[in-house]
Design an enzyme around this catalytic site. Structure first.
Site, PDB file in Angstrom:
ATOM      1  N   THR A 360       0.745  -1.328   0.316  1.00 22.85           N
ATOM      2  CA  THR A 360      -0.025  -0.094   0.254  1.00 22.85           C
ATOM      3  C   THR A 360       1.373   1.225  -0.011  1.00 22.85           C
ATOM      4  O   THR A 360       2.067   1.255   0.143  1.00 22.85           O
ATOM      5  CB  THR A 360      -0.818  -0.422   1.236  1.00 22.85           C
ATOM      6  OG1 THR A 360      -0.142   0.103   2.359  1.00 22.85           O
ATOM      7  CG2 THR A 360      -1.309  -0.804   1.867  1.00 22.85           C
ATOM      8  N   ASP A 361       0.293   2.341  -0.475  1.00 23.15           N
ATOM      9  CA  ASP A 361       0.881   3.479  -0.336  1.00 23.15           C
ATOM     10  C   ASP A 361       0.697   3.781   1.804  1.00 23.15           C
ATOM     11  O   ASP A 361       0.413   3.162   2.050  1.00 23.15           O
ATOM     12  CB  ASP A 361       0.208   4.621  -0.729  1.00 23.15           C
ATOM     13  CG  ASP A 361       1.072   6.069  -1.333  1.00 23.15           C
ATOM     14  OD1 ASP A 361       1.841   6.392  -0.903  1.00 23.15           O
ATOM     15  OD2 ASP A 361       0.724   6.611  -2.012  1.00 23.15           O
TER      16      ASP A 361
END
Length: 647
Positions: A360-361
């Site tokens: 994920t970011d």
């Protein structure tokens, strides 16, 4: 019966052939540097190996000559639930200026408020870290890295750490590129696209690879292959522009130079971002923050943004990072990409058959306190009402493997212990994460040669190529009466936005426009802080693209007083019709030093750039264009691909 005998003989021959090829394959040995620096080596029956779990025997995962899949399976089978949970998180960590490992209470800057990496290893069983600020002397980054690996090998299974970084090899004025600190500086990626030379991009990536490897950075949180179809978006400086085919070419060369045809001991693993394309943000407001208004597709152009990723998949990128935004109206629920099962599982995993790491970011789970009364909410767009533990569950169920910028392994433990998540599902992600470490050779040699860093980082040959990229990316937009190139030593120049000591090597610098026969000014594409109290958000280049008010009048006043060469840094597509009309020459750069700008203006080098995005003629046109469609303003001032040459 005869057919059965033939089949058996055939199988025997295959088995003999396999055994023979296995015997003929030369055995690998632990590299000398690893044997010098490790404290867990063991000798058994004339063989030396790193006894990572300290049990006095050669486990499969410790065997440099065992197949990677066998090593992965053996390691994961030995990991505790706590160790598995810890490996799924990649927080940022500070790096002390002197290369020491302990938390420095007096440190400042990015990462200073976070726990030291050794504390994360000891307390949370983590082994993936992101670094921001690093020592000003690159060799000390290598010292820190080796000490950290020596600490990690004392953990129960001796799992090595993986260090990741955002880009560090650009001459940049934005927050998305880390301080170069001795690394070679190229133009920003729109400049590489402006040059449009695949071989140069591959050379750039090879230099990045060698310099990263020398200090222990093994995961690149780049390239960024979003398409700059919304000209107001704050992250355009990290893209290759707005054209999908050009970006596809660039990412192919980029991955070839940085990662190679396959991930191995000499690779830097690339985390390509931001799937499935983060460019079409409404009004350009970035979804790092709650001020964002959604990722929209008014031109029904979702698939266009996938073209660069389809090119990247052919190069087998080690990791993929989804963006924060919500793909509004494109899936069965309007939730952010990493929470969205149709994006991660249906599209990425199944349609594109991607089986690498999905990370994920940064910061999707936990709110951050930016001050006594300022909270930066987690980027849990569309699922804001979920508790953190349920956010973790939804992200894993969507198909992600790792949480960027987070340090919450206790939430994974809670989900497994309560029966909401199976350990078998964790093992799917753990195998991907550990496979990447094995591919990179970290289990066999996690160390670097500190003394070789000065020979590799910022070599003169590399710096020359970097300087040339800054120069050649410059894009000539107007050249009235062949004002450019200027002749060295023949002008009295008035300057703004430049270092006078640099310009003095090319012309006589005077203090007023009235004394000058020519003015040279460097401008930045305008930006205007968003309406927010978040101090980080206030540093993003949001807002309109045109010069306004007193700033604009001062520029135009100067242009009326004296013939003027205007250089503008395009981290976004500037709107500057009046300035373009009043200037004698207008040239754009994509990250360049004053010296490299002067080298082009005074004819020692030539501008070779072609615009990687169009420059609109007005803010009205910007507001009327479609967020997800490239080069679609009605009457651009300068079209995509425009660029003049010296006569």
């Amino acid at each position: 019966m005869k057919q059965v005998k033939i089949a058996v003989i055939g199988l025997l021959l295959i088995g003999i052939s396999a055994c023979r090829s296995e015997k003929e394959r030369p055995e690998k040995n632990i590299p000398d540097i690893a044997l010098q620096k490790t404290s867990v080596k063991t000798e058994m029956e004339g063989m030396v190996f790193r006894d990572l779990n300290k049990n006095g025997k050669l486990d499969v995962y410790e065997d440099i000559n065992a197949p990677i899949e066998a090593r992965v399976n053996d390691l994961v089978s030995q990991m505790t639930l706590e160790e598995k949970a810890g490996a799924m998180f990649m927080p940022g960590v500070p790096v002390n200026e002197d290369g020491t490992l302990e938390k420095n209470p007096n440190a400042t800057g990015p990462g200073a408020r976070y726990p030291a990496a050794i504390d994360n290893i000891d307390q949370g069983k983590l082994n993936h870290f992101n670094v921001w600020a690093i020592p000003s002397e690159p060799r000390l980054m290598a010292v820190w890295y080796n000490r950290l690996q020596q600490h990690a090998e004392q953990s129960r299974l001796g799992i090595p750490v993986t260090i990741a970084s955002d880009p560090r090899h650009h001459f940049s004025n934005t927050i998305f590129s880390m301080a170069a600190n001795g690394f070679t500086q190229f133009s920003e990626t729109p400049g590489l696209a402006a040059i449009g030379n695949d071989s140069l991009v591959e050379t750039f990536a090879e230099i990045v690879r060698k310099e990263y490897l020398s200090v222990g950075i093994r995961v690149a949180l780049h390239p960024q292959i979003d398409l700059a179809t919304e000209p107001r978006w704050a992250r355009i400086s990290g893209t290759f522009g707005e054209d999908a085919e050009l970006t596809a070419r660039m990412v192919t060369a980029y991955l070839k130079g940085l990662q190679g045809d396959e991930v191995n001991e000499q690779s830097v693993a690339c985390m390509v971002k931001h799937f499935p394309g983060g460019g079409p943000q409404k009004e350009g407001l970035d979804p790092h923050f709650a001020i964002q208004k959604g990722q929209i597709y008014p031109g029904d152009n979702f698939d266009y943004h996938l073209i660069p990723f389809e090119a990247a998949f052919k190069m087998n990128p080690a990791s993929i990072m989804p963006y924060y935004g919500i793909p509004t109206g494109q899936t069965d629920e309007d939730v952010a990409m990493a929470y969205n099962k149709m994006i991660i599982t249906d599209l990425l995993r199944e349609k594109y058959n991607y089986d690498g790491v999905v990370c994920t970011d940064w910061g999707l789970i936990t709110d951050v306190q930016m001050g006594p009364d300022i909270t930066w909410p987690a980027r849990a767009w569309g699922v804001e009402d979920l508790e953190p533990v349920q956010r973790v569950k939804k992200i894993i169920e969507a198909g992600c493997d790792q949480f960027g910028g987070e340090n919450r392994p206790e939430l994974v433990l809670e989900l497994v212990n309560s029966g909401q998540l199976s350990e078998a599902r964790l093992d799917e992600s753990l195998k991907r994460l550990m496979r990447q470490k094995f591919q990179l050779g970290l289990f066999d040699n996690p160390f670097v040669d500190e003394e070789k860093v000065p020979e590799i980082v910022g070599r003169e040959e590399s710096r020359k190529i970097g300087d040339q990229s800054q120069q050649h990316a410059m894009t000539l937009l107007k050249n009235e009466a062949y004002t450019l190139p200027l002749k060295s030593g023949e002008h009295k120049v008035y300057i703004q936005g430049m270092d006078s000591t640099v310009v003095a090597a090319y012309a006589t610098v005077v203090s007023t426009p009235e004394e000058a026969d020519l003015a040279i000014i460097r401008l930045n594409t305008p930006w205007y802080p968003a309406d927010t109290r978040n101090p980080f958000a206030l540093s993003f280049h949001h807002g309109d693209l045109d010069f306004k008010g007193e700033e604009k009048e001062n520029i135009l006043s100067l242009l009326k007083k004296v013939p003027t060469v205007v250089d503008i840094y395009l981290d976004r597509p500037a709107v500057l019709p009046e300035i373009a009309a009043a200037s004698n020459a207008l040239i754009a750069d994509f990250g360049a030093s004053d010296k490299n700008v002067c080298e082009v203006l005074f004819g020692n080098s030539r501008p070779m750039g072609k615009l990687p995005f169009e420059l609109p003629s007005s803010m009205e046109e910007v507001r009327e264009q479609l967020t997800d469609v490239p080069y679609d303003t009605e009457n651009p001032l300068f079209e995509f691909g425009f660029g003049l040459s010296y006569q």
